[in-house]
Design a protein around this motif. Structure first.
Motif, PDB file in Angstrom:
ATOM      1  N   ASP A  81      -1.251  -3.291 -55.253  1.00 26.62           N
ATOM      2  CA  ASP A  81      -0.738  -3.000 -53.786  1.00 26.62           C
ATOM      3  C   ASP A  81      -0.713  -1.266 -53.695  1.00 26.62           C
ATOM      4  OD1 ASP A  81      -0.338  -5.652 -53.608  1.00 26.62           O
ATOM      5  OD2 ASP A  81       1.857  -5.680 -53.309  1.00 26.62           O
ATOM      6  N   GLU A  82      -1.153  -1.058 -52.456  1.00 33.15           N
ATOM      7  CA  GLU A  82      -0.872   0.556 -52.032  1.00 33.15           C
ATOM      8  C   GLU A  82      -1.778   1.392 -53.148  1.00 33.15           C
ATOM      9  OE1 GLU A  82       3.493   1.364 -51.906  1.00 33.15           O
ATOM     10  OE2 GLU A  82       3.773  -0.453 -50.329  1.00 33.15           O
ATOM     11  N   THR A  83      -2.691   1.041 -53.224  1.00 33.00           N
ATOM     12  CA  THR A  83      -3.862   1.768 -53.874  1.00 33.00           C
ATOM     13  C   THR A  83      -4.575   3.018 -53.264  1.00 33.00           C
ATOM     14  OG1 THR A  83      -3.903   0.091 -55.561  1.00 33.00           O
ATOM     15  CG2 THR A  83      -5.806   1.553 -55.529  1.00 33.00           C
ATOM     16  N   PHE A  84      -4.988   2.832 -51.982  1.00 33.56           N
ATOM     17  CA  PHE A  84      -6.031   3.685 -51.574  1.00 33.56           C
ATOM     18  C   PHE A  84      -5.182   4.079 -49.910  1.00 33.56           C
ATOM     19  CE2 PHE A  84      -8.069   0.136 -53.175  1.00 33.56           C
ATOM     20  CZ  PHE A  84      -9.329   0.733 -54.104  1.00 33.56           C
ATOM     21  N   ASP A  85      -5.742   5.418 -49.916  1.00 29.09           N
ATOM     22  CA  ASP A  85      -5.353   6.412 -48.791  1.00 29.09           C
ATOM     23  C   ASP A  85      -6.278   5.753 -47.790  1.00 29.09           C
ATOM     24  OD1 ASP A  85      -3.721   8.074 -50.133  1.00 29.09           O
ATOM     25  OD2 ASP A  85      -5.592   8.854 -51.035  1.00 29.09           O
ATOM     26  N   LEU A  86      -7.549   5.088 -47.750  1.00 25.96           N
ATOM     27  CA  LEU A  86      -8.628   5.082 -46.801  1.00 25.96           C
ATOM     28  C   LEU A  86      -9.346   3.804 -47.327  1.00 25.96           C
ATOM     29  CD1 LEU A  86     -10.468   5.568 -44.202  1.00 25.96           C
ATOM     30  CD2 LEU A  86     -11.694   6.725 -45.707  1.00 25.96           C
ATOM     31  N   VAL A  87      -9.298   2.916 -46.593  1.00 27.42           N
ATOM     32  CA  VAL A  87     -10.361   1.640 -46.309  1.00 27.42           C
ATOM     33  C   VAL A  87     -11.524   1.845 -45.369  1.00 27.42           C
ATOM     34  CG1 VAL A  87     -10.854  -0.782 -46.226  1.00 27.42           C
ATOM     35  CG2 VAL A  87      -8.634  -0.020 -47.386  1.00 27.42           C
ATOM     36  N   TYR A  88     -12.671   1.835 -45.650  1.00 20.79           N
ATOM     37  CA  TYR A  88     -13.954   2.084 -45.035  1.00 20.79           C
ATOM     38  C   TYR A  88     -14.658   0.707 -44.794  1.00 20.79           C
ATOM     39  CZ  TYR A  88     -18.642   4.017 -43.939  1.00 20.79           C
ATOM     40  OH  TYR A  88     -19.775   4.351 -43.490  1.00 20.79           O
ATOM     41  N   LEU A  89     -14.624   0.341 -43.383  1.00 20.54           N
ATOM     42  CA  LEU A  89     -15.229  -1.072 -43.318  1.00 20.54           C
ATOM     43  C   LEU A  89     -16.026  -1.101 -42.263  1.00 20.54           C
ATOM     44  CD1 LEU A  89     -14.327  -4.284 -43.998  1.00 20.54           C
ATOM     45  CD2 LEU A  89     -12.947  -4.095 -41.870  1.00 20.54           C
ATOM     46  N   THR A  90     -17.415  -0.803 -42.184  1.00 14.83           N
ATOM     47  CA  THR A  90     -18.137  -0.490 -41.201  1.00 14.83           C
ATOM     48  C   THR A  90     -19.259  -1.427 -41.215  1.00 14.83           C
ATOM     49  OG1 THR A  90     -19.640   1.205 -42.472  1.00 14.83           O
ATOM     50  CG2 THR A  90     -17.800   2.123 -41.144  1.00 14.83           C
ATOM     51  N   GLU A  91     -19.547  -2.081 -40.076  1.00 13.20           N
ATOM     52  CA  GLU A  91     -20.494  -2.989 -39.853  1.00 13.20           C
ATOM     53  C   GLU A  91     -20.077  -4.142 -40.952  1.00 13.20           C
ATOM     54  OE1 GLU A  91     -22.309  -2.081 -37.074  1.00 13.20           O
ATOM     55  OE2 GLU A  91     -20.924  -0.633 -36.993  1.00 13.20           O
ATOM     56  N   VAL A  92     -19.051  -4.679 -40.853  1.00 10.49           N
ATOM     57  CA  VAL A  92     -18.887  -5.805 -41.760  1.00 10.49           C
ATOM     58  C   VAL A  92     -18.040  -6.819 -41.087  1.00 10.49           C
ATOM     59  CG1 VAL A  92     -17.367  -6.461 -43.778  1.00 10.49           C
ATOM     60  CG2 VAL A  92     -18.843  -4.067 -43.921  1.00 10.49           C
ATOM     61  N   ILE A  93     -16.891  -6.515 -40.444  1.00 10.51           N
ATOM     62  CA  ILE A  93     -16.083  -7.380 -39.783  1.00 10.51           C
ATOM     63  C   ILE A  93     -16.596  -8.523 -39.154  1.00 10.51           C
ATOM     64  CG2 ILE A  93     -15.402  -6.008 -37.613  1.00 10.51           C
ATOM     65  CD1 ILE A  93     -12.614  -6.914 -38.304  1.00 10.51           C
ATOM     66  N   GLU A  94     -17.985  -8.124 -38.611  1.00 15.92           N
ATOM     67  CA  GLU A  94     -18.592  -9.161 -37.602  1.00 15.92           C
ATOM     68  C   GLU A  94     -19.346 -10.057 -38.498  1.00 15.92           C
ATOM     69  OE1 GLU A  94     -21.414  -5.398 -38.208  1.00 15.92           O
ATOM     70  OE2 GLU A  94     -19.270  -5.891 -37.701  1.00 15.92           O
ATOM     71  N   HIS A  95     -19.438  -9.876 -39.791  1.00 15.83           N
ATOM     72  CA  HIS A  95     -19.830 -10.920 -40.776  1.00 15.83           C
ATOM     73  C   HIS A  95     -18.862 -11.902 -41.174  1.00 15.83           C
ATOM     74  CE1 HIS A  95     -23.942  -8.538 -41.131  1.00 15.83           C
ATOM     75  NE2 HIS A  95     -23.186  -7.811 -40.537  1.00 15.83           N
ATOM     76  N   LEU A  96     -17.751 -11.626 -40.934  1.00 14.26           N
ATOM     77  CA  LEU A  96     -16.865 -12.501 -41.856  1.00 14.26           C
ATOM     78  C   LEU A  96     -16.230 -13.663 -41.056  1.00 14.26           C
ATOM     79  CD1 LEU A  96     -14.542  -9.505 -42.797  1.00 14.26           C
ATOM     80  CD2 LEU A  96     -16.179 -10.398 -44.185  1.00 14.26           C
TER      81      LEU A  96
END
Length: 235
Positions: free
Chosen positions: A93-108
């Motif tokens: 938990d609470e490991t990252f300052d930023l998550v980069y999620l580009t051109e992925v959510i439409e595949h889920l």
């Protein structure tokens, strides 16, 4: 989310560096102070490499494709094969300052589950940057009025259908788009998971001969080809 399908796509190679949406996202990232970054759906690790050079942050990667994970490892990243539809992210938990999620959510298949995991691994006040095709882009509004299948949408696993012309992608190979968002739909989905949008941008899909038209549309995110949203983790 079929790993074999994405292994085949990864084996063909794809390159995200320099694309309009990537340039838009990089400008947002450049304004942030970052120590730890997670790239979800890392592909060959090109974007992760660019983020690492830009921010000097520790960047880690996950992807459903073993081929993509191997390519990212070859670039020197800690990379993990994870299907975010059904598997937890392998981080505390609470490991990252930023998550980069580009051109992925439409595949889920299960974007809500993925967003819950992303929120879990974000630090308080951490950021998610997501980009995705815009179902309600101006070209799609015109195509629907003509009874044609919208851009970015796929109704067959074999080939792109319903577009009526090769210029619009008719007969090309699908890339696995399952869910398409309007700007309102994307914003409301993020808020559902206590990820509050703070910056909204439009981006062009490509720099081809219609690139100038796409750049003009990008000035109005709700009509742009690509949606880019930076969201902040709430309390």
């Amino acid at each position: 989310m079929n790993p074999d399908f994405y292994d085949k796509l990864a084996a063909k190679g794809w390159h995200t560096a320099g694309l309009p949406r990537t340039r838009t996202v990089v400008r947002l990232i450049a304004a942030l102070s970052l120590r730890d970054v997670l790239d979800v759906g890392c592909g060959e690790g090109e974007a992760a490499d660019e983020i690492r050079k830009l921010t000097k942050a520790n960047v880690r990667c996950v992807d459903v494709s073993a081929v993509a994970v191997a390519a990212s490892e070859n670039r020197g990243f800690d990379a993990y094969q994870v299907d975010v539809n059904s598997e937890p992210l392998p981080f505390d938990d609470e490991t990252f300052d930023l998550v980069y999620l580009t051109e992925v959510i439409e595949h889920l298949v299960r974007p809500d589950r993925a967003l819950e995991e992303i929120r879990r691994v974000l630090r308080p006040g951490g950021h998610l940057i997501v980009s995705t095709p815009n179902l309600a882009c101006l070209p799609n509004r015109l195509l629907l009025a003509l009874g044609l299948q919208p851009l970015f949408s796929e109704v067959s696993e074999e080939m792109v259908l319903g577009r009526g012309a090769k210029l619009l992608g008719q007969g090309t190979s699908p890339v696995g788009h399952l869910r398409l968002y309007t700007l309102r739909g994307l914003v409301e989905t993020l808020r559902l998971h206590n990820l509050e949008p703070t910056i909204i941008r439009g981006a062009a899909f490509s720099d081809d001969r219609l690139g100038i038209v796409q750049r003009v549309l990008s000035r109005v995110p709700s009509l742009a080809m690509i949606l880019v949203v930076q969201a902040k983790k709430g309390g």
